[in-house]
Design an enzyme around this catalytic site. Structure first.
Site: not given
Ligand code: KE4
Length: 420
Positions: A144, A239, A267
């Site tokens: 993801y 990523d 993060k």
């Molecule tokens: P954000 O747009 O949520 O800041 O980041 C997206 C993203 C991109 N790449 C990786 C590897 C990620 O894990 C994420 C976001 N992770 C999720 C948790 N698995 C965010 C939690 C959520 O969606 O509420």
């Protein structure tokens, strides 16, 4: 477990917010029950509206490597607040954060700050296409990369949690620019290049997958991606939104000794405030406006408050590298609590208990898990004051604020579940 105030709050929230949450995985749909509404956090703990508290292994889905309200971050925020909240103009502080990222990740020669991991990956893809003049992108099943239209194909995290195979609203034309192949299969990537060769702009990968649950790379997998992309003139995008500054100061690319062309971050680099970033080779980054023709912008990019929190976090980690050894040892203790028949994958302070015999090396194997038994595990922990990610397809995170006693108690509660 009854949480009357949180139950009332989620009912109220659902009247004005879809599902009552601002991100789907928070809704507890896969595990059932009302999500506790959190009031505050301190160190390893969060406190809910019903007066209960929990050892937090979600850590805001990764950012809180030092736990809640670490003094260094709080102090930096207080100082920044005294000067203002946003200027929409360059500040020295954002240069310092960019310099810190480049110093810790040598493959990142230049970096652009944005506001989320999604913005980072969306921008990195656009840049890869603009740099190569190619349109297609290879991603991996179960990975993801944020809610970027073309990457919501066989994606993990909330889509896996909710069983959404492919996202509605994404035009077929967008989805067709993505080639999804099994994680840990270099052969499948080679085949994709045989099929689409000079049309592939980039391969984007979570170097340690966290969004199908934690799935580390098989030996040689990342090296193969580096060799295949280089041989075909495509870019390799790591990523590291989740792994960056969590697995090591230099992220997974430091652990595995791979130099990607572009890296996306989020993060941890925001210290709990909204910061994302994408960066890499200077010759590629020089294509980004205003230097080049690849446009990307953001009202609050490099926001002084967020950047101050992120910079305080990175400065602390640079000054205290022993944190990573502590995190590794704590997480190993949790892993040791799993019995036969449960597969534990971990990398540093990312860990997942898969409810299947295993091994779990890709998304197809992760999907064989008994998600009902995971839900029982989740509630067993929650009722005993331990807040675990509400999905089989997410990684849990240990923070430096979790003491030896906290971790020992968590391991004991996990053992009790499997002994019950
Ligand atoms: P954000 O747009 O949520 O800041 O980041 C997206 C993203 C991109 N790449 C990786 C590897 C990620 O894990 C994420 C976001 N992770 C999720 C948790 N698995 C965010 C939690 C959520 O969606 O509420």
């Amino acid at each position: 477990m009854r949480l009357p105030r949180s139950e009332a709050l989620i009912a109220r929230a659902q009247l004005s917010i879809p599902g009552g949450v601002n991100s789907p995985v928070r809704a507890f749909r896969a595990v059932g029950g009302a999500p506790p509404f959190i009031v505050r956090g301190k160190g390893p703990r969060i406190f809910d509206a019903d007066g209960r508290h929990y050892l937090d292994y979600v850590c805001s889905w990764g950012p809180l490597l030092l736990g809640h309200r670490p003094p260094e971050v709080v102090r930096a925020l207080e100082e920044a607040l005294a000067w203002g909240t946003s200027f929409g103009a360059p500040t020295e502080r954002e240069v310092e954060l960019a310099e810190a990222i480049c110093e810790c990740m040598p493959s990142v020669e230049m970096v652009r700050l944005v506001n989320s991991g999604t913005e980072a990956t969306m921008s990195a893809l656009r840049l890869a296409r603009g740099f190569t003049g190619r349109d297609l992108v290879v991603k991996f099943d179960g990975c993801y990369h944020g809610h970027v239209d073309s990457l919501l194909v066989r994606a993990g995290s909330g889509m896996a949690t909710l069983g959404i195979a492919d996202c509605a609203g994404v035009p077929t034309a967008f989805a067709d620019t993505t080639i999804a192949v099994p994680f840990n299969s270099a052969a499948a990537v080679e085949q994709a290049f045989q099929d689409y060769d000079d049309r592939i702009a980039a391969v984007i990968v979570e170097p340690v997958a966290g969004n199908m649950g934690c799935v580390p790379p098989a030996g040689g997998f990342l090296e193969a991606l580096r060799e295949i992309t280089r041989r075909h003139g495509a870019l390799l995008i790591f990523d590291e939104v989740m792994t960056g500054f969590r697995l090591a100061l230099g992220g997974a690319q430091q652990l595995y000794g791979i130099r990607p062309d572009l890296t996306t971050l989020g993060k941890v680099i925001g210290g709990g405030l909204p910061v994302g970033a994408y960066g890499g080779r200077a010759d590629i980054m020089s294509k980004v406006a205003p230097l080049g023709p690849v446009y990307q912008a953001g009202t609050l990019s490099g926001n002084p408050l967020a950047v101050s929190a992120g910079l305080a976090m990175l400065r602390y980690l640079k000054a205290h590298p022993e944190v990573y050894r502590q995190l590794d040892q704590s997480t190993a203790q949790l892993a040791a609590a799993a019995p036969e028949g449960v597969t534990v994958n971990r990398s540093g302070s990312m860990i997942t208990f898969f409810f299947c015999a295993g091994p779990v090396t890709d998304y197809a194997e992760a999907l064989t898990c008994d998600t009902r038994r995971f839900a029982a595990f989740f509630h067993w922990l929650l009722e005993r004051g331990i807040y675990w990610p509400a999905s089989q397809f997410e990684a849990a995170f240990v923070s430096a604020a979790h003491s030896e006693e906290d971790v020992a108690r968590t391991a004991a509660v996990i053992r009790e579940f499997f002994a019950a």
